[in-house]
Design an enzyme around this catalytic site. Sequence first.
Site, PDB file in Angstrom:
ATOM      1  N   ILE A  14       0.820  -1.179   0.059  1.00 51.28           N
ATOM      2  CA  ILE A  14       0.026   0.003   0.060  1.00 51.28           C
ATOM      3  C   ILE A  14       0.901   1.141   0.105  1.00 51.28           C
ATOM      4  O   ILE A  14       2.198   1.135   0.291  1.00 51.28           O
ATOM      5  CB  ILE A  14      -1.014   0.216   1.270  1.00 51.28           C
ATOM      6  CG1 ILE A  14      -0.258   0.040   2.550  1.00 51.28           C
ATOM      7  CG2 ILE A  14      -1.875  -1.170   0.995  1.00 51.28           C
ATOM      8  CD1 ILE A  14      -1.266  -0.063   3.821  1.00 51.28           C
ATOM      9  N   ASP A  15       0.348   2.335  -0.474  1.00 46.00           N
ATOM     10  CA  ASP A  15       1.086   3.504  -0.384  1.00 46.00           C
ATOM     11  C   ASP A  15       1.909   3.980   0.602  1.00 46.00           C
ATOM     12  O   ASP A  15       1.426   3.777   1.876  1.00 46.00           O
ATOM     13  CB  ASP A  15       0.163   4.889  -0.910  1.00 46.00           C
ATOM     14  CG  ASP A  15      -0.392   4.455  -2.286  1.00 46.00           C
ATOM     15  OD1 ASP A  15      -0.060   3.661  -3.024  1.00 46.00           O
ATOM     16  OD2 ASP A  15      -1.506   5.238  -2.725  1.00 46.00           O
ATOM     17  N   LYS A  16       3.049   4.613   0.453  1.00 49.61           N
ATOM     18  CA  LYS A  16       3.523   5.235   1.751  1.00 49.61           C
ATOM     19  C   LYS A  16       2.861   5.993   2.600  1.00 49.61           C
ATOM     20  O   LYS A  16       2.874   5.910   3.979  1.00 49.61           O
ATOM     21  CB  LYS A  16       4.816   6.157   1.284  1.00 49.61           C
ATOM     22  CG  LYS A  16       5.538   6.510   2.429  1.00 49.61           C
ATOM     23  CD  LYS A  16       6.824   7.427   1.958  1.00 49.61           C
ATOM     24  CE  LYS A  16       7.691   8.232   2.933  1.00 49.61           C
ATOM     25  NZ  LYS A  16       8.692   8.828   2.540  1.00 49.61           N
TER      26      LYS A  16
END
Length: 282
Positions: free
Chosen positions: A141-143
């Site tokens: 998942i995104d940072k």
Amino acid sequence: AIPPELAGQTLAAVVRIQRPGASWKQARRLIALRQVQLNGELCLDPARRVKEGDQLTLLGKPAPMPAAIRDDLNIRHLDEHVVVVEKPPGINTVRHPSELQWDHRRRALSPTLQDRLQLALADKFHKPVAQLPRLRIVHRIDKDTSGLVVFARSVVAERELGRQFHAHTVVRRYLALVHGLSVTQTIRSTLVRDRGDGRRGSTDQPGQGKEAITHVEMAERLPNFTLLSCRLETGRTHQIRIHLAEAGHPVCGEKVYIRLRNGSDFVDVSNSPRLFLHAVEL
């Protein structure tokens, strides 16, 4: 932005160009002190090769270590085959390919979820990291997004989880707080890496991109905002953020997908200290 003539140069070399008179030692020190961003993210590798169009930013002072890095991880499930953990916002799920050869000292400057989780498991089992099963990546998942991530701890789990993700049989649901009044809907589009302004986005050009499907339900209506429950049918990079922004309802705290059709940037009045997107169900 990195011009064509500097493409392929190392990060340290480009920093020297941006800081006329700086020595190689000074350029590497700026990078080590967390004062250099590449495409909006800190980069601590002076040997990283830049590409044309990359955005380089030199910070006036060292960026602070995210508070989340100092917190204990919340491991939600653990067995011999898989481990499910809650990723805090502000750290990458896994390491960039160019950083895989970093030594332990260098990795500690910018730990990923994968790094921190393996250290937590080593503490739990009272074993050195080298004696633990390798954490195998099956999704990320995104940072700036928080929430549930699963790693495989065995070959069979890596194979079977990979098969399920590929077949879109894994249920992934996110909570998102967005601007305006959004309604229950299914958003379908074809996503490409560059929609024409250097950002990912949807296209109507035939034969390009990959299909992306997001099922959106209104969870709660708030003054000027809506809390949404978003279920991924496909898992393209930044899919939920792109779909909601293109629908006219950017996620609160969004910093990337804020460009409106008239060319202006969306004004975020939420004052959210982070991207308000959380992977709540897996």
